[in-house]
Structure formats: C-alpha cells, structure tokens
Design a protein around this motif. Sequence first.
Motif, PDB file in Angstrom:
ATOM      1  N   LYS A   2      50.046 -42.652  49.722  1.00 51.71           N
ATOM      2  CA  LYS A   2      49.070 -41.513  49.491  1.00 51.71           C
ATOM      3  C   LYS A   2      47.495 -41.862  48.643  1.00 51.71           C
ATOM      4  CE  LYS A   2      53.395 -38.209  49.881  1.00 51.71           C
ATOM      5  NZ  LYS A   2      53.456 -39.488  50.071  1.00 51.71           N
ATOM      6  N   GLY A  44      46.813 -34.257  51.320  1.00 50.62           N
ATOM      7  CA  GLY A  44      47.826 -35.049  50.843  1.00 50.62           C
ATOM      8  C   GLY A  44      47.932 -36.191  49.567  1.00 50.62           C
ATOM      9  N   GLY A  46      48.974 -37.739  46.498  1.00 50.14           N
ATOM     10  CA  GLY A  46      50.640 -38.247  45.935  1.00 50.14           C
ATOM     11  C   GLY A  46      50.339 -38.409  44.443  1.00 50.14           C
ATOM     12  N   LYS A  72      55.277 -30.470  44.325  1.00 52.89           N
ATOM     13  CA  LYS A  72      55.619 -31.730  44.724  1.00 52.89           C
ATOM     14  C   LYS A  72      54.765 -31.863  46.150  1.00 52.89           C
ATOM     15  CE  LYS A  72      60.085 -31.058  44.176  1.00 52.89           C
ATOM     16  NZ  LYS A  72      61.225 -32.130  43.551  1.00 52.89           N
ATOM     17  N   THR A  73      54.044 -32.987  46.299  1.00 53.58           N
ATOM     18  CA  THR A  73      53.824 -33.718  47.465  1.00 53.58           C
ATOM     19  C   THR A  73      53.788 -32.575  48.642  1.00 53.58           C
ATOM     20  OG1 THR A  73      54.855 -36.342  48.383  1.00 53.58           O
ATOM     21  CG2 THR A  73      53.282 -35.769  45.850  1.00 53.58           C
ATOM     22  N   ASP A  75      55.117 -34.639  50.988  1.00 53.56           N
ATOM     23  CA  ASP A  75      56.223 -35.360  51.463  1.00 53.56           C
ATOM     24  C   ASP A  75      57.477 -34.189  50.781  1.00 53.56           C
ATOM     25  OD1 ASP A  75      54.782 -36.220  53.274  1.00 53.56           O
ATOM     26  OD2 ASP A  75      54.808 -37.951  52.319  1.00 53.56           O
ATOM     27  N   GLU A  77      57.960 -35.061  47.392  1.00 52.89           N
ATOM     28  CA  GLU A  77      58.300 -35.795  46.413  1.00 52.89           C
ATOM     29  C   GLU A  77      57.853 -35.625  45.507  1.00 52.89           C
ATOM     30  OE1 GLU A  77      56.271 -39.409  47.707  1.00 52.89           O
ATOM     31  OE2 GLU A  77      58.051 -39.923  49.123  1.00 52.89           O
TER      32      GLU A  77
END
Length: 310
Positions: A2, A44, A46, A72-73, A75, A77
């Motif tokens: 990312k 997107g 991170g 959160k990202t 994904d 995370e």
Amino acid sequence: MKPTLLVLAAGMGSRYGGLKQMDGLGPHGETIIDYSIHDAVEAGFGKVVYIVRESFKEQMEQAVKEKYAGVKTVDGEPLQFVFVTQELDKIPAPFTVPQERVKPWGTAHAVLMGAEVINEPFAVINGDDFYGKESFRILGDWCRKHTNTKGRYCIVGFELENTLSENGSVSRGICSYDAKGNLTDIAEHLEIAREADGKVYGNNSVNGENHVELDAKALCSMNMWGFTPDYFQKSAEIFKTFLKEHITEPKKEYYIPYAVDVMVKGGEGSCEVLSTPSRWFGVTYKEDRPAVVAKFAELVEKGIYPSPLY
C-alpha cells in the motif's frame, strides 16, 4: 504494497492566522486533513506520515489517537500513523543554521524528514488543502502502478479556475509538459484572480509580465505529488547543493518544484502530469472559512461523505 500518504502540516498559516490544520470545518468539527485521510483510505493508502513542528506535535498526536482509533484500510488492517518533525537544525553536516535564520527550509526539506519511515511509493499533500476523492484515486492508482520502479514521479494538476479564492488573489505554479505528458516546467504566477470580464489574470514572476490573461483550464500545482522512494536520496543530494549556494540567505527555501526541476533537467527522473477533475478549496484567507464550511455541509448533504466522518 500500500502507498503512504505524507501530510505537510508544519506550516502555521500566516495569512489565515492560527493553526488551520486543526480547525474544525465539517458539520461535526472535521478538519480538512480528516477528509483527506478519509479519501486516501478509500483510495488504498495504508499509512499516514505527518510532518509537524515539535511545538505542536503532542497536540496533533493526541488528536489523531482520539479521532482515528478505529480506522481501517481497505484490507481491514489498522491505518498506521507516524509523526516526524521538521526543525531548522535538521540539516546535513557540516552545515549549521545561521543565527538569522527563522523560517523553515521549505516543502522539499519537509518531505526529506520522512526518509527514515517511508520505503514505498508515497503521495505528498498539504494539510490545509482539500483535493477531492478523484484526486486521491488517481494518485493511489499511480503509486501502486510504480511499486517496483525508480525515477518516476508525478504531480496531480488542477485546472486553474478550480483553485481560485473568492476573497483575494492567489499564487499558483502553472505546469508545462511535453507530448508524453511529462513535466517540463512550473512557472510561478502571482496575484491570480478572476476579474469582472469573467477572465483570469495574473502576474508571471518568471518573465516579469504583469496582468496577463491566463488559460483558466491550465493545469497548476497544488502541491499534490507522487514519488517512488528513491526520491529521498536524490533530493538529499540536491539539498546539500542548495545549502552550499543559499545558506546565507535567511528567507530562501528548498521547495518541491525546485527539487523535481533539478532531477528532471538533470536526467535523474521524469515527472508525469496527471489531470484531476476535482475542485480544490482551502482556507487561504480567514474570509474563506464560511464558504469552506458551507461546501463541506453540501458534500455531506449530497451523501458524498458520512457525518460524522469518523
């Protein structure tokens, strides 16, 4: 991998008067940085790296800890946050800060502060500018595309008429680029404003022409860049040369366009000019604030952003 978002937040906003990076402008007190981070996460990114001054680092860290705890990202995370300070004495040996130096060393110096915490393609933005969702999507896509490349950079150019203030003139760097869309020059224009005849005029600081009509659709820099991490080493070397030549000039600053220009003209890299349809806005003047508050309220009403944002 990312990409990372590097936020230039060390400036105190002399014309605005105060720490505008912390000013609540959204319906629930959201700052411009809050909206930028929201858009960056959707695009997107991170990790967020803040470049701040030591004098308000603790205040910023506390605000971030409270506000973004559950973010959160894409994904799922946790979004990472890192704080790095830009101070006058953070310059390479054997240089020392002249006693008369008061101003920071500029935006390119600020970016260099992120060298030890960024190892992936990254974006650079101002903390007090609203760039729009589409701009972050364009920049995020570019960063991911260049994960394994070197010497490739980009600038997101905004149409000049989409960057004007209704409360005074502005200064903008207008981009020139070749047939392949690579940046060849950024020409600084001052006192830009739309006048009674509906046309946009400004002064060209490069050739000294005053009150010239400008192309309202020309792409200009709002300090929204994309870099591969090799940029840091190249910029650090250019900064040393800059200090050799200008360290005795107390108001001379090392700006990103200068660093990129040296790289491009020295054959050390290329800089792609990306066009965004987004409309920029920000608080250049205190008088801009009510209009910016109204614009965020409108974006919320249209469902473009949730409220509260976090």
